[in-house]
Design an enzyme around this catalytic site. Structure first.
Site, mmCIF file in Angstrom:
data_model
loop_
_atom_site.group_PDB
_atom_site.id
_atom_site.type_symbol
_atom_site.label_atom_id
_atom_site.label_comp_id
_atom_site.label_asym_id
_atom_site.label_seq_id
_atom_site.Cartn_x
_atom_site.Cartn_y
_atom_site.Cartn_z
ATOM 1 N N GLN A 294 76.052 103.881 -13.153
ATOM 2 C CA GLN A 294 76.430 105.135 -12.266
ATOM 3 C C GLN A 294 77.003 105.802 -11.003
ATOM 4 O O GLN A 294 76.830 106.331 -10.248
ATOM 5 C CB GLN A 294 74.812 105.857 -12.261
ATOM 6 C CG GLN A 294 74.419 107.059 -13.697
ATOM 7 C CD GLN A 294 76.009 107.664 -13.908
ATOM 8 O OE1 GLN A 294 76.633 108.539 -14.056
ATOM 9 N NE2 GLN A 294 75.839 107.755 -15.805
ATOM 10 N N SER A 295 77.695 103.998 -10.504
ATOM 11 C CA SER A 295 78.397 103.945 -10.028
ATOM 12 C C SER A 295 79.180 105.138 -9.500
ATOM 13 O O SER A 295 80.193 105.430 -9.367
ATOM 14 C CB SER A 295 78.737 102.323 -9.553
ATOM 15 O OG SER A 295 79.618 102.396 -8.404
ATOM 16 N N ASN A 296 79.173 105.516 -8.375
ATOM 17 C CA ASN A 296 80.267 106.417 -6.839
ATOM 18 C C ASN A 296 80.911 106.141 -6.289
ATOM 19 O O ASN A 296 82.195 106.287 -6.769
ATOM 20 C CB ASN A 296 78.998 107.042 -6.057
ATOM 21 C CG ASN A 296 78.080 107.767 -6.377
ATOM 22 O OD1 ASN A 296 78.237 108.890 -7.574
ATOM 23 N ND2 ASN A 296 76.764 108.395 -5.677
#
Length: 335
Positions: A75-77
């Site tokens: 879930q990398s921004n």
């Protein structure tokens, strides 16, 4: 510091707002809390990486890259914002996503930032936890180069001296806003992970002689490792800017008491902070970075770490899109 000497693409929505949080301040009984809204930088719901990518993607474009590769957690921004920036420029984007949590929930694996990655046209590969992700990325890049691609690689979080320029610029912007409002800032607090945000801020603040203590609330590494990572990047960033030595080791301070069970695993204090900000101020935090940063801020205020007369700026690093990957953490609300 003359940042115009470095290539930059002006795509972020800047300056981001600087707002007073009256209800949260009253709830916690002082000090006076302000927020720097770097969740409002634009490009696919915004976040702190957009500032870094203005410099990184300009460098990629200058080098004639036709595709960028970066890496991060599922879930990398940063991955999402890189995909958005690449789409805006008509450039290819490939993402290596590391499973750092072990979550098998479908929302976590395919919703939130992951869905946005794909909507922006990025291609993705998954990796198990514990690998050297920058090495994995470079191996993929070498394969693409062998097939004729001009590849530009970006380290996790966009955290290198080029990316950190974005947060040197943020320090300049924040102090200009404070000066325009006659706002005395006593402390700045933010979530710190891959080190680029804190390194850029501390270089900018020290180079201006702002005399404002900066506290990073760690989201992954132990305290000594986090501080050492930030300090090393601050040194190389200062060298890039021509102000080598402006940051001392004791200027870099991280508190890692709010990591919980690990990176990407929200603690009860994280969830409390997310609920407080959303219900008191209509501001969305995320379960990985800004939620843990806010949890640290809230707890330290309760413990008397700050004076009731202090003015604190909480730098919101964004990431609310990840909430949709963590619906299981809010089962008490959903039912």
């Amino acid at each position: 510091m003359h940042l115009a000497r470095f290539p930059r693409l002006h795509l972020a929505h800047l300056p981001t707002p600087l707002e007073k949080l009256d209800r949260l301040t009253r709830e916690l009984g002082g000090p006076e809390i302000w927020i720097k809204r770097d969740d409002c930088t634009g490009l696919s719901t915004g976040g702190n990486k957009t500032r870094k990518l203005e410099f990184l993607m300009a460098e990629a474009q200058q080098q004639g890259a036709d595709i960028v590769i970066t890496q991060g957690a599922t879930q990398s921004n940063h991955a999402r914002q890189t995909a958005a920036f690449a789409a805006k420029l008509g450039m290819g984007c490939h993402l290596l996503l590391e499973d750092r949590t072990g979550y098998e929930d479908r929302n976590y694996r395919f919703s939130g930032n992951v869905l946005l990655d794909l909507l922006h046209g990025a291609t993705t590969e998954r990796r198990e936890s514990g690998l050297d992700m920058n090495a994995e990325m470079e191996a993929v890049a070498d394969g693409m180069r062998a097939s004729g691609k001009n590849v530009y690689t970006i380290p996790g979080g966009g955290s290198n001296p080029t990316g950190a320029l974005g947060y040197v610029n943020c320090a300049l912007e924040l102090i200009a806003q404070a000066n325009a409002q006659s706002l005395r800032i006593d402390h700045i607090v933010h979530a710190t992970g891959s080190a680029g945000t804190q390194a850029g801020l501390v270089v900018g603040l020290k180079a201006m002689n702002a005399n404002i203590p900066l506290l990073g609330i760690g989201v992954r590494a132990p305290k000594e490792a986090q501080e050492n990572n930030v300090y090393a990047l601050a040194q190389t960033t200062a060298e890039k800017l021509g102000c080598a030595g402006v940051v001392r080791r004791d200027d870099v301070v991280a508190n890692t008491d709010y990591v919980g069970e690990g990176y990407g695993l929200p603690a009860p204090s994280t969830i409390e902070a997310i609920k407080m900000f959303s219900q008191l101020e209509s501001i969305l935090l995320d379960p990985v970075y800004s939620g843990k940063g806010a949890a640290g801020l809230i707890d330290l205020i309760r413990k008397g770490r700050f004076s009731k007369n202090d003015r604190i700026v909480f730098l919101h690093t964004g990431g609310s899109a990840a909430l949709f990957g963590y619906t299981q953490a809010f089962d008490d609300l959903i039912g």
